[in-house]
Design a protein around this motif. Structure first.
Motif, PDB file in Angstrom:
ATOM      1  N   MET A 185     -19.079  19.652 -30.082  1.00 16.46           N
ATOM      2  CA  MET A 185     -19.919  20.115 -28.968  1.00 16.46           C
ATOM      3  C   MET A 185     -19.084  21.005 -28.052  1.00 16.46           C
ATOM      4  O   MET A 185     -17.949  20.667 -27.718  1.00 16.46           O
ATOM      5  N   ARG A 186     -19.679  22.143 -27.671  1.00 18.71           N
ATOM      6  CA  ARG A 186     -18.913  23.075 -26.840  1.00 18.71           C
ATOM      7  C   ARG A 186     -19.852  23.654 -25.770  1.00 18.71           C
ATOM      8  O   ARG A 186     -21.019  23.916 -26.037  1.00 18.71           O
ATOM      9  N   PHE A 187     -19.308  23.839 -24.563  1.00 17.97           N
ATOM     10  CA  PHE A 187     -20.108  24.527 -23.532  1.00 17.97           C
ATOM     11  C   PHE A 187     -19.191  25.203 -22.515  1.00 17.97           C
ATOM     12  O   PHE A 187     -18.010  24.858 -22.383  1.00 17.97           O
ATOM     13  N   ILE A 188     -19.742  26.215 -21.855  1.00 17.19           N
ATOM     14  CA  ILE A 188     -18.986  26.977 -20.843  1.00 17.19           C
ATOM     15  C   ILE A 188     -19.753  26.933 -19.525  1.00 17.19           C
ATOM     16  O   ILE A 188     -20.983  27.059 -19.506  1.00 17.19           O
ATOM     17  N   VAL A 189     -19.010  26.748 -18.442  1.00 19.06           N
ATOM     18  CA  VAL A 189     -19.638  26.636 -17.117  1.00 19.06           C
ATOM     19  C   VAL A 189     -18.646  27.149 -16.073  1.00 19.06           C
ATOM     20  O   VAL A 189     -17.439  27.228 -16.335  1.00 19.06           O
ATOM     21  N   SER A 190     -19.128  27.486 -14.880  1.00 22.77           N
ATOM     22  CA  SER A 190     -18.214  27.928 -13.821  1.00 22.77           C
ATOM     23  C   SER A 190     -17.591  26.709 -13.149  1.00 22.77           C
ATOM     24  O   SER A 190     -18.267  25.698 -12.911  1.00 22.77           O
ATOM     25  N   THR A 191     -16.302  26.782 -12.817  1.00 22.82           N
ATOM     26  CA  THR A 191     -15.599  25.621 -12.229  1.00 22.82           C
ATOM     27  C   THR A 191     -16.225  25.190 -10.905  1.00 22.82           C
ATOM     28  O   THR A 191     -16.421  23.998 -10.667  1.00 22.82           O
ATOM     29  N   SER A 192     -16.558  26.160 -10.051  1.00 21.06           N
ATOM     30  CA  SER A 192     -17.070  25.786  -8.714  1.00 21.06           C
ATOM     31  C   SER A 192     -18.449  25.135  -8.804  1.00 21.06           C
ATOM     32  O   SER A 192     -18.743  24.172  -8.103  1.00 21.06           O
ATOM     33  N   THR A 193     -19.297  25.651  -9.717  1.00 18.77           N
ATOM     34  CA  THR A 193     -20.638  25.060  -9.888  1.00 18.77           C
ATOM     35  C   THR A 193     -20.523  23.631 -10.407  1.00 18.77           C
ATOM     36  O   THR A 193     -21.159  22.708  -9.900  1.00 18.77           O
ATOM     37  N   LEU A 194     -19.671  23.448 -11.416  1.00 20.35           N
ATOM     38  CA  LEU A 194     -19.505  22.113 -12.003  1.00 20.35           C
ATOM     39  C   LEU A 194     -18.951  21.137 -10.957  1.00 20.35           C
ATOM     40  O   LEU A 194     -19.444  20.017 -10.811  1.00 20.35           O
ATOM     41  N   LYS A 236     -10.630  20.545  -8.740  1.00 24.56           N
ATOM     42  CA  LYS A 236     -10.336  20.863  -7.326  1.00 24.56           C
ATOM     43  C   LYS A 236      -9.197  21.868  -7.202  1.00 24.56           C
ATOM     44  O   LYS A 236      -9.097  22.586  -6.214  1.00 24.56           O
ATOM     45  N   THR A 237      -8.290  21.882  -8.186  1.00 21.86           N
ATOM     46  CA  THR A 237      -7.119  22.763  -8.078  1.00 21.86           C
ATOM     47  C   THR A 237      -7.316  24.102  -8.788  1.00 21.86           C
ATOM     48  O   THR A 237      -6.490  24.985  -8.680  1.00 21.86           O
ATOM     49  N   LEU A 238      -8.421  24.229  -9.534  1.00 24.63           N
ATOM     50  CA  LEU A 238      -8.649  25.474 -10.285  1.00 24.63           C
ATOM     51  C   LEU A 238      -9.408  26.492  -9.444  1.00 24.63           C
ATOM     52  O   LEU A 238     -10.292  26.123  -8.671  1.00 24.63           O
ATOM     53  N   PRO A 239      -9.087  27.786  -9.598  1.00 26.25           N
ATOM     54  CA  PRO A 239      -9.893  28.814  -8.911  1.00 26.25           C
ATOM     55  C   PRO A 239     -11.268  28.927  -9.576  1.00 26.25           C
ATOM     56  O   PRO A 239     -11.483  28.366 -10.658  1.00 26.25           O
ATOM     57  N   ASP A 240     -12.180  29.653  -8.931  1.00 23.53           N
ATOM     58  CA  ASP A 240     -13.521  29.800  -9.500  1.00 23.53           C
ATOM     59  C   ASP A 240     -13.444  30.718 -10.725  1.00 23.53           C
ATOM     60  O   ASP A 240     -13.125  31.897 -10.616  1.00 23.53           O
ATOM     61  N   GLN A 241     -13.712  30.149 -11.883  1.00 28.25           N
ATOM     62  CA  GLN A 241     -13.626  30.912 -13.134  1.00 28.25           C
ATOM     63  C   GLN A 241     -14.419  30.169 -14.212  1.00 28.25           C
ATOM     64  O   GLN A 241     -14.744  28.992 -14.041  1.00 28.25           O
ATOM     65  N   PRO A 242     -14.734  30.828 -15.328  1.00 29.47           N
ATOM     66  CA  PRO A 242     -15.419  30.109 -16.404  1.00 29.47           C
ATOM     67  C   PRO A 242     -14.469  29.079 -17.010  1.00 29.47           C
ATOM     68  O   PRO A 242     -13.261  29.312 -17.109  1.00 29.47           O
ATOM     69  N   ILE A 243     -15.021  27.956 -17.385  1.00 33.71           N
ATOM     70  CA  ILE A 243     -14.207  26.890 -17.979  1.00 33.71           C
ATOM     71  C   ILE A 243     -14.941  26.405 -19.226  1.00 33.71           C
ATOM     72  O   ILE A 243     -16.159  26.236 -19.209  1.00 33.71           O
ATOM     73  N   ALA A 244     -14.192  26.241 -20.329  1.00 33.81           N
ATOM     74  CA  ALA A 244     -14.817  25.862 -21.600  1.00 33.81           C
ATOM     75  C   ALA A 244     -14.441  24.435 -21.966  1.00 33.81           C
ATOM     76  O   ALA A 244     -13.285  24.030 -21.842  1.00 33.81           O
ATOM     77  N   LYS A 267     -19.186  21.226  -7.710  1.00 36.92           N
ATOM     78  CA  LYS A 267     -20.194  20.916  -6.691  1.00 36.92           C
ATOM     79  C   LYS A 267     -21.152  19.818  -7.205  1.00 36.92           C
ATOM     80  O   LYS A 267     -21.463  18.862  -6.500  1.00 36.92           O
ATOM     81  N   HIS A 268     -21.590  19.953  -8.445  1.00 41.33           N
ATOM     82  CA  HIS A 268     -22.511  18.959  -9.020  1.00 41.33           C
ATOM     83  C   HIS A 268     -21.834  17.606  -9.219  1.00 41.33           C
ATOM     84  O   HIS A 268     -22.437  16.561  -8.986  1.00 41.33           O
ATOM     85  N   LEU A 269     -20.582  17.635  -9.641  1.00 37.79           N
ATOM     86  CA  LEU A 269     -19.855  16.373  -9.851  1.00 37.79           C
ATOM     87  C   LEU A 269     -19.642  15.638  -8.530  1.00 37.79           C
ATOM     88  O   LEU A 269     -19.765  14.418  -8.451  1.00 37.79           O
ATOM     89  N   GLN A 270     -19.307  16.401  -7.481  1.00 35.38           N
ATOM     90  CA  GLN A 270     -19.074  15.766  -6.178  1.00 35.38           C
ATOM     91  C   GLN A 270     -20.351  15.150  -5.610  1.00 35.38           C
ATOM     92  O   GLN A 270     -20.307  14.153  -4.902  1.00 35.38           O
ATOM     93  N   THR A 271     -21.492  15.756  -5.954  1.00 34.35           N
ATOM     94  CA  THR A 271     -22.769  15.207  -5.482  1.00 34.35           C
ATOM     95  C   THR A 271     -23.016  13.816  -6.043  1.00 34.35           C
ATOM     96  O   THR A 271     -23.437  12.911  -5.329  1.00 34.35           O
ATOM     97  N   VAL A 272     -22.738  13.614  -7.327  1.00 34.26           N
ATOM     98  CA  VAL A 272     -23.056  12.321  -7.956  1.00 34.26           C
ATOM     99  C   VAL A 272     -21.885  11.356  -7.999  1.00 34.26           C
ATOM    100  O   VAL A 272     -22.056  10.173  -8.290  1.00 34.26           O
ATOM    101  N   ASN A 273     -20.690  11.836  -7.688  1.00 33.66           N
ATOM    102  CA  ASN A 273     -19.487  11.006  -7.853  1.00 33.66           C
ATOM    103  C   ASN A 273     -19.532   9.691  -7.078  1.00 33.66           C
ATOM    104  O   ASN A 273     -19.028   8.667  -7.533  1.00 33.66           O
ATOM    105  N   GLY A 274     -20.165   9.701  -5.913  1.00 31.24           N
ATOM    106  CA  GLY A 274     -20.228   8.491  -5.080  1.00 31.24           C
ATOM    107  C   GLY A 274     -20.921   7.330  -5.764  1.00 31.24           C
ATOM    108  O   GLY A 274     -20.710   6.173  -5.410  1.00 31.24           O
ATOM    109  N   ALA A 275     -21.748   7.633  -6.759  1.00 24.56           N
ATOM    110  CA  ALA A 275     -22.481   6.559  -7.445  1.00 24.56           C
ATOM    111  C   ALA A 275     -21.626   5.861  -8.490  1.00 24.56           C
ATOM    112  O   ALA A 275     -21.936   4.756  -8.916  1.00 24.56           O
ATOM    113  N   SER A 276     -20.523   6.506  -8.913  1.00 27.77           N
ATOM    114  CA  SER A 276     -19.705   5.879  -9.964  1.00 27.77           C
ATOM    115  C   SER A 276     -18.895   4.726  -9.386  1.00 27.77           C
ATOM    116  O   SER A 276     -18.756   4.581  -8.172  1.00 27.77           O
TER     117      SER A 276
END
Length: 374
Positions: free
Chosen positions: A1-10, A79-87, A12-21
């Motif tokens: 399985m492979r996917f590409i997404v922007s670091t800042s978008t990912l 958190k330490t990566l600049p905004d860029q595509p991440i695979a 932001k979404h992870l931080q939204t749900v992280n409190g539930a873990s």
């Protein structure tokens, strides 16, 4: 399985749900996010079994599948990566995850997504729609009064009463009580349930500032909040809420009207000189004058301030825990507040002088016994 997404978008979404873990040692998989890919959408879930949150975002992917990803290491990396595509490359048999970002490659071991707890779905539910602004305001105005006493589980959440006339949110810890009522939000039928504090804290953080409608579904065991691409599910507190209406004193002949900001700042100063365990302040009201004082006999600290006020009633001397008053005044809005009192040993009511016609806010604070040493 492979996917590409922007670091800042990912991120932001992870931080939204992280409190539930949860950092559960019993079920280590709860320390993971569940990533599910379907038709170019990535759904991220986190849960502690009591509260679950999911969010969805579009990614570049032609495949489908799911994997549990360790949450802490992923968040710390993003958190330490600049905004860029991440695979992300995930081995479907070993669940090994390889992340490529710019010139960096990072490997971590995931877990089988099928082992992740199932997120509850809505069944036999009733529903009500609430504007995000109403929910945000209701949570802000009540959550500070929720009890942390695990021996009284009913009080560790906010009590919601839905009716065809209005919706009421109540919180109390037996020292203070808040009743927040909205006239512009109604439900088809009367019902009530207790929402846990953790779920409300997560919900408040995730709610957008734009005034969208939040769909609230509820059944006998759970409540489901749905807005934009976020779903939050929480298990309701299965307890009987105390009869809060019986605690609110009805006959309060002594009414004090005072500038909220002035009263708040005076209390913040005077409490510095109060006893560090009781935070006790003395309010002495006579005529149009309010004297606020505190003392700490152990350190010979003392403070006195005098404020002008509008007062209708008999001269009165009453003690309060200043921290409770400060919390309440901070969470009230408006320039002026009314403090309604009856006797020195009965609860006082704090009410905003000018209420929005759609909201009715009442805050109650229990007095403390004064030692008449000065």
């Amino acid at each position: 399985m492979r996917f590409i997404v922007s670091t800042s978008t990912l991120l932001k979404h992870l931080q939204t749900v992280n409190g539930a873990s949860s950092s559960s040692t019993v079920l280590p998989i709860l320390e993971n996010f569940l990533f599910e890919i379907k038709e170019g959408n990535l759904t991220i879930s986190a849960t502690d079994l009591q509260t679950s949150m999911t969010t969805a975002l579009a990614v570049e992917s032609k495949e489908e599948g799911k994997v549990a990803v360790p949450s802490k290491i992923l968040l710390d990396t993003l958190k330490t990566l600049p905004d860029q595509p991440i695979a992300f490359n995930i081995d479907d048999s070993t669940f090994a995850i390889e992340i490529s970002a710019g010139d960096g490659k990072y490997k971590l071991s995931g877990e089988n997504g099928d082992d992740f707890p199932k997120i509850p779905v809505v069944e036999n539910a009733s529903s009500v729609n609430l504007p995000a602004s109403v929910l945000t305001e209701a949570i802000t105005k009540t959550i500070f009064a929720v009890s942390n006493d695990e021996l009284r589980p009913a009080m560790t959440g906010v009590f919601c009463q839905l009716s065809p006339q209005h919706i009421t949110f109540v919180a109390t810890d037996a020292h203070k009580l808040v009743r927040y009522r909205r006239m512009d939000s109604k439900a088809d039928k009367a019902t009530s349930f207790i929402l846990p504090k953790k779920a409300l804290t997560l919900l408040k953080a995730a709610l957008p500032s734009t005034d969208i409608n939040v769909s609230v579904d509820y059944n006998a065991t759970s409540a489901f909040f749905k807005f934009e691409n976020i779903n939050l599910v929480c298990r309701l507190i299965d307890e009987r809420y105390p009869d809060y209406e019986a605690v609110i004193p009805q006959n309060n002949p002594n009414k004090l009207i005072i500038d909220r900001g002035l009263f708040l700042n005076t209390l913040r100063r005077v409490v510095i000189f109060a006893n560090k365990t009781t935070h006790q302040v003395r309010l002495k009201i006579s005529g149009s004058e309010l004297n606020i004082s505190s003392e700490d006999l152990d350190f010979a600290n003392e403070a006195h301030e005098r404020l002008s006020c509008q007062y209708d009633g008999e001269d009165l001397e009453i003690g309060f825990n200043a921290r409770f008053l400060i919390e309440m005044l901070t969470n009230l809005s408006g320039d002026e507040v009314t403090l309604e009192l009856s006797t020195p040993n009965r609860a006082g009511l704090l009410i905003p002088q000018t209420n929005d016609e759609n909201e009715d806010v009442l805050m109650l604070v229990m007095p403390v016994m004064l030692n008449n040493s000065y």
